[in-house]
Design an enzyme around this catalytic site. Sequence first.
Site, PDB file in Angstrom:
ATOM      1  N   GLY A  91     -21.184 -43.567  19.210  1.00  0.00           N
ATOM      2  CA  GLY A  91     -19.997 -43.611  18.454  1.00  0.00           C
ATOM      3  C   GLY A  91     -18.739 -43.880  19.498  1.00  0.00           C
ATOM      4  O   GLY A  91     -19.038 -44.484  20.806  1.00  0.00           O
ATOM      5  N   ARG A  92     -17.635 -43.479  19.366  1.00  0.00           N
ATOM      6  CA  ARG A  92     -16.525 -43.805  20.262  1.00  0.00           C
ATOM      7  C   ARG A  92     -16.815 -43.315  21.694  1.00  0.00           C
ATOM      8  O   ARG A  92     -16.624 -43.665  22.592  1.00  0.00           O
ATOM      9  CB  ARG A  92     -15.062 -43.364  20.065  1.00  0.00           C
ATOM     10  CG  ARG A  92     -14.565 -44.029  18.485  1.00  0.00           C
ATOM     11  CD  ARG A  92     -13.252 -43.358  18.012  1.00  0.00           C
ATOM     12  NE  ARG A  92     -12.698 -43.620  16.678  1.00  0.00           N
ATOM     13  CZ  ARG A  92     -13.179 -43.037  15.773  1.00  0.00           C
ATOM     14  NH1 ARG A  92     -14.071 -42.013  15.548  1.00  0.00           N
ATOM     15  NH2 ARG A  92     -12.957 -43.608  14.521  1.00  0.00           N
ATOM     16  N   ILE A  93     -17.090 -42.094  21.481  1.00  0.00           N
ATOM     17  CA  ILE A  93     -17.270 -41.267  22.660  1.00  0.00           C
ATOM     18  C   ILE A  93     -18.523 -41.596  23.578  1.00  0.00           C
ATOM     19  O   ILE A  93     -18.276 -42.003  24.637  1.00  0.00           O
ATOM     20  CB  ILE A  93     -17.221 -39.518  22.629  1.00  0.00           C
ATOM     21  CG1 ILE A  93     -16.081 -39.042  21.677  1.00  0.00           C
ATOM     22  CG2 ILE A  93     -17.383 -38.778  23.825  1.00  0.00           C
ATOM     23  CD1 ILE A  93     -15.987 -37.495  21.330  1.00  0.00           C
ATOM     24  N   GLY A 138     -14.182 -30.194  26.265  1.00  0.00           N
ATOM     25  CA  GLY A 138     -14.185 -31.639  25.969  1.00  0.00           C
ATOM     26  C   GLY A 138     -12.723 -32.244  25.618  1.00  0.00           C
ATOM     27  O   GLY A 138     -12.468 -33.139  26.602  1.00  0.00           O
ATOM     28  N   HIS A 191     -16.550 -25.276  26.066  1.00  0.00           N
ATOM     29  CA  HIS A 191     -15.969 -26.185  25.165  1.00  0.00           C
ATOM     30  C   HIS A 191     -14.611 -26.824  25.515  1.00  0.00           C
ATOM     31  O   HIS A 191     -13.666 -26.600  24.876  1.00  0.00           O
ATOM     32  CB  HIS A 191     -15.790 -25.655  23.645  1.00  0.00           C
ATOM     33  CG  HIS A 191     -16.169 -26.422  22.502  1.00  0.00           C
ATOM     34  ND1 HIS A 191     -16.719 -26.152  21.415  1.00  0.00           N
ATOM     35  CD2 HIS A 191     -15.541 -27.987  22.514  1.00  0.00           C
ATOM     36  CE1 HIS A 191     -16.507 -27.260  20.701  1.00  0.00           C
ATOM     37  NE2 HIS A 191     -16.049 -28.409  21.268  1.00  0.00           N
ATOM     38  N   ARG A 244     -28.016 -44.957  14.771  1.00  0.00           N
ATOM     39  CA  ARG A 244     -28.727 -45.779  13.467  1.00  0.00           C
ATOM     40  C   ARG A 244     -28.183 -47.140  13.354  1.00  0.00           C
ATOM     41  O   ARG A 244     -29.003 -48.008  13.014  1.00  0.00           O
ATOM     42  CB  ARG A 244     -28.096 -45.079  12.166  1.00  0.00           C
ATOM     43  CG  ARG A 244     -28.801 -43.869  11.750  1.00  0.00           C
ATOM     44  CD  ARG A 244     -28.139 -43.298  10.715  1.00  0.00           C
ATOM     45  NE  ARG A 244     -26.548 -42.998  10.802  1.00  0.00           N
ATOM     46  CZ  ARG A 244     -25.979 -41.953  10.184  1.00  0.00           C
ATOM     47  NH1 ARG A 244     -26.609 -41.362   9.414  1.00  0.00           N
ATOM     48  NH2 ARG A 244     -24.893 -41.602  10.610  1.00  0.00           N
ATOM     49  N   GLU A 246     -21.756 -20.447  19.522  1.00  0.00           N
ATOM     50  CA  GLU A 246     -20.740 -20.430  20.268  1.00  0.00           C
ATOM     51  C   GLU A 246     -19.580 -19.338  19.347  1.00  0.00           C
ATOM     52  O   GLU A 246     -19.662 -19.325  18.035  1.00  0.00           O
ATOM     53  CB  GLU A 246     -19.657 -21.612  19.931  1.00  0.00           C
ATOM     54  CG  GLU A 246     -19.409 -22.146  21.345  1.00  0.00           C
ATOM     55  CD  GLU A 246     -18.829 -23.745  21.354  1.00  0.00           C
ATOM     56  OE1 GLU A 246     -19.704 -24.434  21.060  1.00  0.00           O
ATOM     57  OE2 GLU A 246     -17.653 -23.722  20.891  1.00  0.00           O
ATOM     58  N   ARG A 252     -21.974 -30.780  19.917  1.00  0.00           N
ATOM     59  CA  ARG A 252     -22.327 -29.629  19.249  1.00  0.00           C
ATOM     60  C   ARG A 252     -23.449 -29.133  19.467  1.00  0.00           C
ATOM     61  O   ARG A 252     -24.550 -29.563  19.790  1.00  0.00           O
ATOM     62  CB  ARG A 252     -22.013 -29.959  17.562  1.00  0.00           C
ATOM     63  CG  ARG A 252     -20.693 -30.180  17.062  1.00  0.00           C
ATOM     64  CD  ARG A 252     -19.722 -29.032  17.111  1.00  0.00           C
ATOM     65  NE  ARG A 252     -18.514 -29.382  16.590  1.00  0.00           N
ATOM     66  CZ  ARG A 252     -17.566 -29.957  17.098  1.00  0.00           C
ATOM     67  NH1 ARG A 252     -17.622 -30.013  18.492  1.00  0.00           N
ATOM     68  NH2 ARG A 252     -16.249 -29.869  16.489  1.00  0.00           N
TER      69      ARG A 252
HETATM   70  C1  GLV Z   1     -14.074 -30.932  19.798  1.00  0.00           C
HETATM   71  O1  GLV Z   1     -15.039 -30.435  19.948  1.00  0.00           O
HETATM   72  C2  GLV Z   1     -13.738 -31.722  18.616  1.00  0.00           C
HETATM   73  O2  GLV Z   1     -14.451 -31.823  17.657  1.00  0.00           O
HETATM   74  O3  GLV Z   1     -12.898 -32.023  18.491  1.00  0.00           O
HETATM   75  C1  GLV Z   2     -15.582 -39.524  18.222  1.00  0.00           C
HETATM   76  O1  GLV Z   2     -14.348 -39.969  18.375  1.00  0.00           O
HETATM   77  C2  GLV Z   2     -16.877 -40.317  18.064  1.00  0.00           C
HETATM   78  O2  GLV Z   2     -17.034 -41.091  17.189  1.00  0.00           O
HETATM   79  O3  GLV Z   2     -17.711 -40.393  19.123  1.00  0.00           O
END
Ligand code: GLV
Ligand code: GLV
Length: 322
Positions: free
Chosen positions: A158-160, A290, A288, A181, A270, A241
Amino acid sequence: MVNIYVTRRIPEKGLQMLKNAFGENSVEVNPDDRVLNYDELMEKVKGRDAILSLLTDKMDDKVMDAAGPNCKIISNYAVGYNNIDTNAASERNIIVTNTPGVLTNATADMAIALIFAVARRVTEGDRFMREHKYKGWAPMLLLGKQITGKTLGIIGAGRIGQAIGKKMYKGFGMNILYFDRSTKDEFEKETGAKKVDLETLCKESNFISINLNYTPETHHLINEKVFNMMHKDTVLVNTARGQIIDEKALVKALREKKIFGAGLDVYENEPAMAHSLETLDNAVLAPHLGSATAEARTKMSEIAAQNIIDALQARKPKYVVN
Ligand code: GLV
Ligand code: GLV
């Protein structure tokens, strides 16, 4: 009058936006800098038009019923929203929103920090110094893994995930594999990334980064069987997660040195973590962090506030997830 509840203090920018839109007294913020327990949450949400929640708040059907029929939106201060029962929200015509985009770089940078920390044994070295064990330069002291030119496997592009891939391709000439996917054409063009199945990714990657949403389908996706597909040089990092990894199986893989090491920013239960993790030198552990840059957290407060403003002014918010 508009009545908004914020479950814990967030950067001022977003709170100010809400007050500018709806009046100084429209917003109540939990005055204690801690997570509300479930009973407090049930009590505090009563009669609200909007709730700004955190990923540490369990927003289930009962909390939504406690909020009552005025509640139009739950604006989560996170990109992940597995803390919210989105079906229950839809059944009650409650909009659920998140804050994607603005924490992409922060989270990608954190994943990369963990990759380096594990590969170059930074935290082990730090402990070594603090314990006054350093007796002088040594040819075989704390040997790590080269990153430049190696293969990075991204689970969830995804974005990250894509941001990590681009940075590591451009900065460190890494070969990029991904498991997802869907095919990411632009990403492939930009980085030469190849879409592969999970087994190929595990076998061929030196470094693996987990960047999936947590859903019932991704629960324990990384389990003992998958650890067995990895190898003794694998470095695994998770900034998504905790529940995506079977933490017991991870501890076993680290203890038996089936993989080289793991960098964790998230945990299955967590804030608790599997007890043995703290005893394992090949685990780097972060709480956590991030999205924990001042820049990202401020932007998140703006987006979370704008989502509420749009919903209460009868516009569709930009980041609806249900
Ligand atoms: C951090 O874990 C978020 O989902 O923003
Ligand atoms: C979050 O920004 C993602 O789509 O990975």
